[in-house]
Design a protein around this motif. Structure first.
Motif, PDB file in Angstrom:
ATOM      1  N   PHE A 228       0.824  -1.208   0.000  1.00 45.86           N
ATOM      2  CA  PHE A 228       0.000   0.000   0.000  1.00 45.86           C
ATOM      3  C   PHE A 228       0.858   1.259   0.000  1.00 45.86           C
ATOM      4  CE2 PHE A 228      -2.463   3.416   1.952  1.00 45.86           C
ATOM      5  CZ  PHE A 228      -3.612   3.383   1.167  1.00 45.86           C
ATOM      6  N   PHE A 229       1.894   1.265   0.801  1.00 42.69           N
ATOM      7  CA  PHE A 229       2.664   2.497   0.940  1.00 42.69           C
ATOM      8  C   PHE A 229       3.739   2.655  -0.141  1.00 42.69           C
ATOM      9  CE2 PHE A 229       0.892   2.176   5.266  1.00 42.69           C
ATOM     10  CZ  PHE A 229       0.289   3.423   5.309  1.00 42.69           C
ATOM     11  N   THR A 230       4.068   1.575  -0.834  1.00 41.94           N
ATOM     12  CA  THR A 230       5.076   1.731  -1.890  1.00 41.94           C
ATOM     13  C   THR A 230       4.464   1.681  -3.286  1.00 41.94           C
ATOM     14  OG1 THR A 230       5.513  -0.630  -1.846  1.00 41.94           O
ATOM     15  CG2 THR A 230       6.995   0.758  -0.551  1.00 41.94           C
ATOM     16  N   ASN A 231       3.390   0.893  -3.420  1.00 43.87           N
ATOM     17  CA  ASN A 231       2.844   0.699  -4.755  1.00 43.87           C
ATOM     18  C   ASN A 231       1.330   0.466  -4.699  1.00 43.87           C
ATOM     19  OD1 ASN A 231       2.674   0.217  -7.474  1.00 43.87           O
ATOM     20  ND2 ASN A 231       3.382  -1.905  -7.327  1.00 43.87           N
ATOM     21  N   PRO A 232       0.570   1.514  -4.289  1.00 43.89           N
ATOM     22  CA  PRO A 232      -0.882   1.336  -4.167  1.00 43.89           C
ATOM     23  C   PRO A 232      -1.485   1.001  -5.533  1.00 43.89           C
ATOM     24  CG  PRO A 232      -0.280   3.655  -3.985  1.00 43.89           C
ATOM     25  CD  PRO A 232       0.990   2.880  -3.992  1.00 43.89           C
ATOM     26  N   GLN A 233      -2.527   0.176  -5.503  1.00 44.63           N
ATOM     27  CA  GLN A 233      -3.066  -0.349  -6.762  1.00 44.63           C
ATOM     28  C   GLN A 233      -4.127   0.536  -7.391  1.00 44.63           C
ATOM     29  OE1 GLN A 233      -1.683  -3.378  -8.221  1.00 44.63           O
ATOM     30  NE2 GLN A 233      -0.266  -2.390  -6.803  1.00 44.63           N
ATOM     31  N   LYS A 238      -3.774   6.227  -4.466  1.00 42.09           N
ATOM     32  CA  LYS A 238      -2.656   7.110  -4.844  1.00 42.09           C
ATOM     33  C   LYS A 238      -2.995   8.556  -4.518  1.00 42.09           C
ATOM     34  CE  LYS A 238      -1.007   4.101  -8.465  1.00 42.09           C
ATOM     35  NZ  LYS A 238      -1.262   3.692  -9.835  1.00 42.09           N
ATOM     36  N   GLU A 239      -4.209   8.967  -4.902  1.00 39.17           N
ATOM     37  CA  GLU A 239      -4.642  10.348  -4.622  1.00 39.17           C
ATOM     38  C   GLU A 239      -4.691  10.604  -3.115  1.00 39.17           C
ATOM     39  OE1 GLU A 239      -8.440  10.740  -6.590  1.00 39.17           O
ATOM     40  OE2 GLU A 239      -7.447  10.256  -8.513  1.00 39.17           O
ATOM     41  N   MET A 244      -2.217  13.340   1.532  1.00 41.00           N
ATOM     42  CA  MET A 244      -1.655  13.296   2.888  1.00 41.00           C
ATOM     43  C   MET A 244      -0.165  13.604   2.877  1.00 41.00           C
ATOM     44  SD  MET A 244      -4.227  12.394   4.840  1.00 41.00           S
ATOM     45  CE  MET A 244      -3.542  11.667   6.324  1.00 41.00           C
ATOM     46  N   ASP A 245       0.336  14.070   1.728  1.00 39.84           N
ATOM     47  CA  ASP A 245       1.756  14.382   1.587  1.00 39.84           C
ATOM     48  C   ASP A 245       2.638  13.189   1.877  1.00 39.84           C
ATOM     49  OD1 ASP A 245       1.617  17.002   0.751  1.00 39.84           O
ATOM     50  OD2 ASP A 245       1.353  17.727   2.821  1.00 39.84           O
ATOM     51  N   TYR A 246       2.121  11.988   1.593  1.00 38.89           N
ATOM     52  CA  TYR A 246       2.959  10.814   1.858  1.00 38.89           C
ATOM     53  C   TYR A 246       3.713  10.446   0.590  1.00 38.89           C
ATOM     54  CZ  TYR A 246       4.582   6.387   3.633  1.00 38.89           C
ATOM     55  OH  TYR A 246       5.377   5.361   4.063  1.00 38.89           O
TER      56      TYR A 246
END
Ligand SMILES: Nc1ncnc2c1ncn2[C@@H]1O[C@H](COP(=O)(O)OP(=O)(O)OP(=O)(O)O)[C@@H](O)[C@H]1O
Ligand SMILES: [Mg+2]
Length: 246
Positions: A228-233, A238-239, A244-246
């Motif tokens: 989720f945090f490296t490659n959300p599907q 992603k938006e 959230m500025d992540y």
């Protein structure tokens, strides 16, 4: 493979005519940490309150330790002893001391021996650097201290599952770290099974095994935290991460 502790199948929840949760499905295993994330109003609090019997649901099933939960008041009252919950507001009783607050559930609800619970409470207070506060009243404590007491109050009931709903959201920035550290320690040292609603995504990425991404009352992604945090599907995830500025 760890044992499945709770599972949720095809759960729908309405407030009146309006559907707040749509076909929610997930499970959590012993020792696992789930981060429940999503935009404001997506239904995170609604879902977590439903898992504790604080909100009724209209369709679907919740299974705890392999047994289907009968959704009535008495069953939930019993089950709630196994499921600790900490909210954004601390909900400590203002007229009781810290120790009084902590002893209440174990002695009155669980009818455990007061001396034994007190010794355990004292150990937890020491562990979380609150040993001096046992006789203080909630009004004498900082927000961060109150929130740590609220966590201890839940832990002393020996829950099998802990639910956290934005427990750092109303704290001053300098108080946030101390509370997150406790949750991290519970995850990594105690292997406590936890579902955490949080906007602290760096923290979530660090402690969570699984992420549930909720939007408009629907689970848009149920995936490993790493994924989720490296490659959300989904574009929505992603938006969300970008917002959230992540
Ligand atoms: N008691 C209620 N009665 C009617 N509608 C409600 C009730 N509680 C929440 N809602 C609605 O359900 C939706 C989900 O609310 P919820 O509080 O679960 O969102 P949330 O994801 O926790 O948001 P936040 O991040 O702001 O805490 C919102 O549209 C909210 O207005
Ligand atoms: Mg909420």
């Amino acid at each position: 493979m760890a044992t499945e502790l709770m599972r949720v199948d095809h759960l729908d929840k309405y407030y009146g005519d309006w559907q707040a949760l749509h076909n929610i499905n997930f499970s959590i295993h012993e020792g696992e940490v789930i981060a429940l994330v999503g935009p404001s109003g997506s239904g995170k609090s609604t879902l977590i309150r439903t898992l504790n019997g604080l909100e009724p649901y209209q369709k679907g099933t919740i299974t705890f330790e392999g047994k289907k939960v009968t959704p009535d008041k008495v069953s939930w009252q019993k089950l709630r002893q196994e499921i600790g919950m900490v909210f954004q507001s601390y909900d400590l009783f203002p007229n009781l001391t810290v120790m009084g607050n902590i002893l209440l559930g174990p002695t009155k609800v669980q009818k455990r021996d007061e001396g034994e619970v007190k010794a355990e409470a004292q150990k937890l207070l020491e562990r979380f650097e609150l040993a001096d506060q046992a006789d203080a009243y909630p009004r004498q404590l900082s927000g961060g201290q109150k929130q740590r007491i609220a966590i201890i109050r839940a832990l002393v009931m020996h829950p099998k599952l802990m639910l956290f709903d934005e427990v750092t959201a109303s704290l001053d920035p300098e108080m946030v770290r101390g509370v997150l550290n406790i949750m991290q320690e519970l995850a990594k040292k105690d292997h406590m099974t936890m579902i955490i609603v949080t906007h602290e995504l760096t923290f979530a990425a660090k402690v969570a095994d699984q992420v549930l991404f909720l939007e408009d009352g629907r689970l848009r992604e149920t995936t490993s935290a790493k994924q989720f945090f490296t490659n959300p599907q989904t574009d929505r995830a992603k938006e969300f991460l970008a917002s959230m500025d992540y």
